[in-house]
Design an enzyme around this catalytic site. Structure first.
Site, PDB file in Angstrom:
ATOM      1  CG  ASP A 167      -1.885  -1.189   1.214  1.00 37.33           C
ATOM      2  OD1 ASP A 167      -1.634  -2.170   0.488  1.00 37.33           O
ATOM      3  OD2 ASP A 167      -2.881  -1.153   1.958  1.00 37.33           O
ATOM      4  CD  GLU A 396      -1.446  -5.940   8.614  1.00 38.51           C
ATOM      5  OE1 GLU A 396      -1.709  -5.347   9.687  1.00 38.51           O
ATOM      6  OE2 GLU A 396      -1.883  -5.571   7.516  1.00 38.51           O
TER       7      GLU A 396
HETATM    8  C1  GLC Z   1      -3.161  -4.539   3.513  1.00 38.86           C
HETATM    9  C2  GLC Z   1      -1.970  -5.052   2.720  1.00 38.86           C
HETATM   10  C3  GLC Z   1      -2.457  -5.898   1.567  1.00 38.86           C
HETATM   11  C4  GLC Z   1      -3.331  -7.029   2.103  1.00 38.86           C
HETATM   12  C5  GLC Z   1      -4.446  -6.495   3.001  1.00 38.86           C
HETATM   13  C6  GLC Z   1      -5.179  -7.605   3.755  1.00 38.86           C
HETATM   14  O1  GLC Z   1      -3.951  -3.667   2.764  1.00 38.86           O
HETATM   15  O2  GLC Z   1      -1.173  -3.998   2.274  1.00 38.86           O
HETATM   16  O3  GLC Z   1      -1.388  -6.414   0.843  1.00 38.86           O
HETATM   17  O4  GLC Z   1      -3.865  -7.763   1.068  1.00 38.86           O
HETATM   18  O5  GLC Z   1      -3.935  -5.630   3.974  1.00 38.86           O
HETATM   19  O6  GLC Z   1      -4.286  -8.371   4.499  1.00 38.86           O
END
Ligand code: GLC
Length: 427
Positions: A167, A396
């Site tokens: 992101d 995460e």
């Molecule tokens: C965030 C991450 C993305 C992922 C999402 C759900 O937006 O940057 O890569 O798919 O979270 O985990």
């Protein structure tokens, strides 16, 4: 200090996967991400295959049940209403029978389906379900090149940072400056209720994310128009490498299952893509770089996006160079692989995709390095990944300098990748 007993990691990982399973699809983590995410689900399925093959196929089938008529597979499927996430379905306004976002994510499905097929104990079920998924994945790949590579360069562009799945990467900073913020609707972020603001994207970035969503929505989400109308068009080597790898895997699978046309189409994309990728190589950085398609210039930003191509069949000398680049970074970080080069002044060890370690990325890099015989560095990354789990649990992402857990906890794709890393160390 160890938070998880190493001998219990497998059971813990399965527990996390099951607890996030909503029946038919799995959320990345409760609270922060209450829907189905595209590439998360493909990695999740690989994790589920360790204890429930049938459930693993369903994860990918559910995702593809929400494929758009033009072939795109959206990055989020909003199966059930929740006001815990922003931007929700009303902001996207895509008018789908079950609400989805209007952008896509890295094309992991081809790779994942081949992996599920190869290891399936139930061969009959695997052949049947893989065969049904093949034309759908092919349609997605076709969509990519038709809509995101309009001049036939062999490489596709992302039109929104969220498409890359990375992101707030430093890769987007310069191009993102060109995205306006005027005229965006007032909004309240929900992510900050679940995670530390210092670990998340900034307010300005969120405004620009939203401007792009509103802009694409004003164009009716017509993919034939979005590419040329977007002020943000980035050719990301990592994103392309994943698509190239999935195309190669889909071609192999298509051959095995007697779908010659799909095999040929995907092999052509692989050879064109690999040739074009070479124009993104940076001798100075010992890795690939993004290209800003609106200016035609390479982006001076050494991120994980330029290391990921090792996941595709890049030339041997490039793979060797990339291994050396990771070794260099390993000298500067306690845990690898950081999502951005720690030697860069813009590196931030805790801020999302501007430095932290992500296990899904490590997994793809390890897979690629192993295939090239770079086993020492591949083992080092695997060990680092498992050390993070025993030290900090299923987060995460992690601070590469300290190993501190960041973002959401009890995270699905992290748990899925742990099952894969354990398998690698067992063999
Ligand atoms: C965030 C991450 C993305 C992922 C999402 C759900 O937006 O940057 O890569 O798919 O979270 O985990």
């Amino acid at each position: 200090m160890s938070t998880i007993d190493p001998s219990k990691i497998f059971d813990h990982a399965v527990e996390v996967l099951k607890e996030n399973d909503q029946g038919g699809y799995t959320v990345p983590t409760k609270g922060l991400y209450p829907f189905q995410w595209n590439w998360d689900s493909c990695f999740t399925a690989i994790g589920q295959s360790h204890y429930d093959e049938e459930r693993a196929w369903t994860e990918i089938e559910t995702l593809f049940a929400h494929q758009w008529p033009d072939g795109m597979v959206p990055h989020i499927v909003f199966h059930v209403y929740s006001d815990g996430y922003f931007p929700g379905p009303d902001v996207w306004g895509t008018n789908r029978p079950v609400a989805t976002s209007g952008i896509t994510q890295p094309a992991v499905a081809g790779f994942a389906v081949k992996r599920l097929y190869e290891r399936a104990a139930d061969r009959g079920m695997a052949a049947r379900r893989a065969k049904a998924l093949l034309p759908k994945i092919e349609a997605w790949h076709r969509w990519f090149y038709a809509n995101r590579d309009p001049k036939g360069e062999g490489l596709v562009a992302i039109l929104h940072p969220w498409e890359a799945g990375r992101d707030n990467s430093i890769d987007w900073d310069e191009a993102f400056e060109r995205v306006p913020t005027e005229g965006i609707m007032p909004f309240t972020r929900r992510d900050l209720q679940h995670a530390d603001p210092a670990h998340r994207p900034t307010k300005e970035q969120y405004e620009r994310y939203l401007w792009l969503v509103q802009h694409f929505r004003s164009l009716g989400w017509d993919n034939a128009k979005l590419h040329d109308a977007s002020p943000f068009q980035i050719v990301d080597p990592g994103f392309n490498a994943i698509l190239i790898r999935s195309s190669a895997d889909l071609a192999d699978l298509a051959d095995t299952l007697g779908e010659a046309e799909i095999a040929v189409a995907n092999r052509e994309r692989v050879s064109a893509g690999l040739a074009a990728l070479e124009s993104l190589w940076s001798v100075r950085h010992g890795q690939y770089l993004c290209r800003d398609r609106t200016t035609g210039k390479l982006v001076e930003s050494a991120s994980i996006g330029g290391i990921l191509p090792v996941f595709a069949q890049i030339p041997d000398d490039r793979a060797r160079e990339i291994a050396r680049t990771i070794e260099r970074q390993a000298a500067a970080a306690k845990f690898i692989v950081p999502s951005h080069d720690p030697a860069d002044l813009r590196f931030e060890s805790k801020r999302y995709w501007r430095g932290p370690v992500w296990l899904v990325i490590n997994y793809m890099i390890v897979d690629g390095l192993q295939a090239r015989g770079e086993t020492a560095i591949a083992e080092r990354i695997t060990r680092s990944s498992l050390d993070l789990i025993t030290q900090s649990g299923f987060a995460e992402y992690y601070d590469p300098m300290t190993g501190e857990p960041c973002g959401g906890r009890r995270f699905t794709w992290t748990a899925a990748m742990v099952l894969e890393f354990l398998r690698m160390t067992a063999s």
